[in-house]
Motif scaffolding. Structure first.
Motif, mmCIF file in Angstrom:
data_model
loop_
_atom_site.group_PDB
_atom_site.id
_atom_site.type_symbol
_atom_site.label_atom_id
_atom_site.label_comp_id
_atom_site.label_asym_id
_atom_site.label_seq_id
_atom_site.Cartn_x
_atom_site.Cartn_y
_atom_site.Cartn_z
ATOM 1 N N UNK A 121 -5.396 -7.399 3.167
ATOM 2 C CA UNK A 121 -6.254 -7.294 1.971
ATOM 3 C C UNK A 121 -7.538 -6.532 2.300
ATOM 4 N N UNK A 122 -8.217 -6.934 3.358
ATOM 5 C CA UNK A 122 -9.524 -6.351 3.687
ATOM 6 C C UNK A 122 -9.433 -4.869 4.026
ATOM 7 N N UNK A 123 -8.375 -4.479 4.724
ATOM 8 C CA UNK A 123 -8.302 -3.102 5.213
ATOM 9 C C UNK A 123 -7.489 -2.164 4.330
ATOM 10 N N UNK A 124 -6.793 -2.725 3.302
ATOM 11 C CA UNK A 124 -6.005 -1.855 2.435
ATOM 12 C C UNK A 124 -6.027 -2.303 0.980
ATOM 13 N N UNK A 125 -5.453 -3.420 0.688
ATOM 14 C CA UNK A 125 -5.165 -3.791 -0.702
ATOM 15 C C UNK A 125 -6.394 -3.990 -1.579
ATOM 16 N N UNK A 126 -7.446 -4.578 -1.046
ATOM 17 C CA UNK A 126 -8.631 -4.820 -1.880
ATOM 18 C C UNK A 126 -9.356 -3.534 -2.264
ATOM 19 N N UNK A 127 -9.018 -2.438 -1.598
ATOM 20 C CA UNK A 127 -9.656 -1.151 -1.890
ATOM 21 C C UNK A 127 -8.877 -0.340 -2.926
ATOM 22 N N UNK A 128 -7.721 -0.860 -3.361
ATOM 23 C CA UNK A 128 -6.870 -0.132 -4.296
ATOM 24 C C UNK A 128 -6.909 -0.757 -5.679
ATOM 25 N N UNK A 129 -6.876 0.088 -6.706
ATOM 26 C CA UNK A 129 -6.743 -0.460 -8.061
ATOM 27 C C UNK A 129 -5.250 -0.598 -8.380
ATOM 28 N N UNK A 130 -4.942 -1.186 -9.532
ATOM 29 C CA UNK A 130 -3.539 -1.452 -9.885
ATOM 30 C C UNK A 130 -2.697 -0.176 -9.966
ATOM 31 N N UNK A 131 -3.281 0.910 -10.490
ATOM 32 C CA UNK A 131 -2.545 2.170 -10.580
ATOM 33 C C UNK A 131 -2.231 2.732 -9.194
ATOM 34 N N UNK A 132 -3.172 2.618 -8.272
ATOM 35 C CA UNK A 132 -2.941 3.103 -6.912
ATOM 36 C C UNK A 132 -1.867 2.275 -6.208
ATOM 37 N N UNK A 133 -1.883 0.960 -6.406
ATOM 38 C CA UNK A 133 -0.849 0.101 -5.823
ATOM 39 C C UNK A 133 0.515 0.496 -6.378
ATOM 40 N N UNK A 134 0.605 0.699 -7.676
ATOM 41 C CA UNK A 134 1.873 1.102 -8.297
ATOM 42 C C UNK A 134 2.331 2.456 -7.763
ATOM 43 N N UNK A 135 1.414 3.392 -7.600
ATOM 44 C CA UNK A 135 1.755 4.719 -7.081
ATOM 45 C C UNK A 135 2.262 4.625 -5.649
ATOM 46 N N UNK A 136 1.550 3.888 -4.788
ATOM 47 C CA UNK A 136 2.000 3.722 -3.399
ATOM 48 C C UNK A 136 3.375 3.073 -3.345
ATOM 49 N N UNK A 137 3.593 2.084 -4.178
ATOM 50 C CA UNK A 137 4.886 1.404 -4.209
ATOM 51 C C UNK A 137 5.990 2.384 -4.586
ATOM 52 N N UNK A 138 5.779 3.165 -5.638
ATOM 53 C CA UNK A 138 6.783 4.156 -6.056
ATOM 54 C C UNK A 138 7.064 5.160 -4.948
ATOM 55 N N UNK A 139 6.026 5.706 -4.369
ATOM 56 C CA UNK A 139 6.180 6.742 -3.346
ATOM 57 C C UNK A 139 6.931 6.189 -2.135
ATOM 58 N N UNK A 140 6.505 5.037 -1.619
ATOM 59 C CA UNK A 140 7.100 4.540 -0.381
ATOM 60 C C UNK A 140 8.458 3.891 -0.602
ATOM 61 N N UNK A 141 8.729 3.347 -1.763
ATOM 62 C CA UNK A 141 10.088 2.866 -2.036
ATOM 63 C C UNK A 141 11.058 4.041 -2.127
ATOM 64 N N UNK A 142 10.652 5.104 -2.814
ATOM 65 C CA UNK A 142 11.503 6.295 -2.920
ATOM 66 C C UNK A 142 11.718 6.918 -1.542
ATOM 67 N N UNK A 143 10.654 7.050 -0.766
ATOM 68 C CA UNK A 143 10.756 7.608 0.579
ATOM 69 C C UNK A 143 11.663 6.729 1.453
ATOM 70 N N UNK A 144 11.487 5.428 1.373
ATOM 71 C CA UNK A 144 12.311 4.511 2.162
ATOM 72 C C UNK A 144 13.785 4.621 1.819
ATOM 73 N N UNK A 145 14.099 4.690 0.527
ATOM 74 C CA UNK A 145 15.500 4.842 0.106
ATOM 75 C C UNK A 145 16.104 6.130 0.667
#
Length: 160
Positions: A121-145
């Motif tokens: 939380x301190x080093x990543x998540x608390x610095x992101x807004x909801x749109x950024x979290x959603x964007x990171x999730x989309x990008x890294x899930x697609x990349x992972x697949x």
């Protein structure tokens, strides 16, 4: 010759590489300081804690961790010496073996998790807004697949 990256993509790539290395190093140091666990230890414990029977075949665990068989054997042996996991023969196939979470391993995970999640939380998540979290999730899930599919295809071709 391979085409280079444009300025924006090069900047994105460099920012990703440098910040991800800094982030993983920081998280690893804080995890070790708080619990004595490495990032690999923690990941093994999490994966085993999430599956029925808290056990996984070694091949499946190596695949999920993206570890070579020899690296996983070394990792599990180290964790076994500390009482965090055991290795047992597979009940349905005696030729294979499974990594099994021990009570001590589950306790170590439960004790480490609050500190580790606070670091995440301190080093990543608390610095992101909801749109950024959603964007990171989309990008890294697609990349992972895509990377898992390429890895699976490569493994299938190598075994032919």
């Amino acid at each position: 010759m391979t085409e280079g990256l444009d300025t924006a993509r090069l900047a994105a790539w460099r920012a990703y590489v440098e910040s991800s290395q800094l982030l993983l190093t920081q998280l690893e140091e804080e995890l070790r300081d708080a619990s004595g666990l490495s990032f690999a230890d923690y990941h093994v414990l999490v994966l085993l804690s999430e599956v029925p029977g808290q056990r996984l075949r070694m091949g499946e665990l190596a695949n999920r961790l993206v570890f070579s068989p020899s690296r996983l054997t070394y990792q599990i042996s180290s964790m076994q010496r500390r009482g965090l996991v055991t290795r047992q023969a597979c009940p349905e196939d005696r030729r294979g073996s499974e990594a099994v979470l021990t009570a001590a391993g589950l306790l170590a995970l439960r004790e480490a998790a609050p500190h580790h999640l606070a670091s995440v939380r301190a080093h990543l998540m608390d610095d992101l807004d909801d749109d950024e979290v959603a964007c990171l999730t989309r990008v890294f899930e697609r990349l992972g697949r895509r990377l898992r599919a390429a890895r699976d295809a490569s493994t299938a071709n190598a075994s032919r």
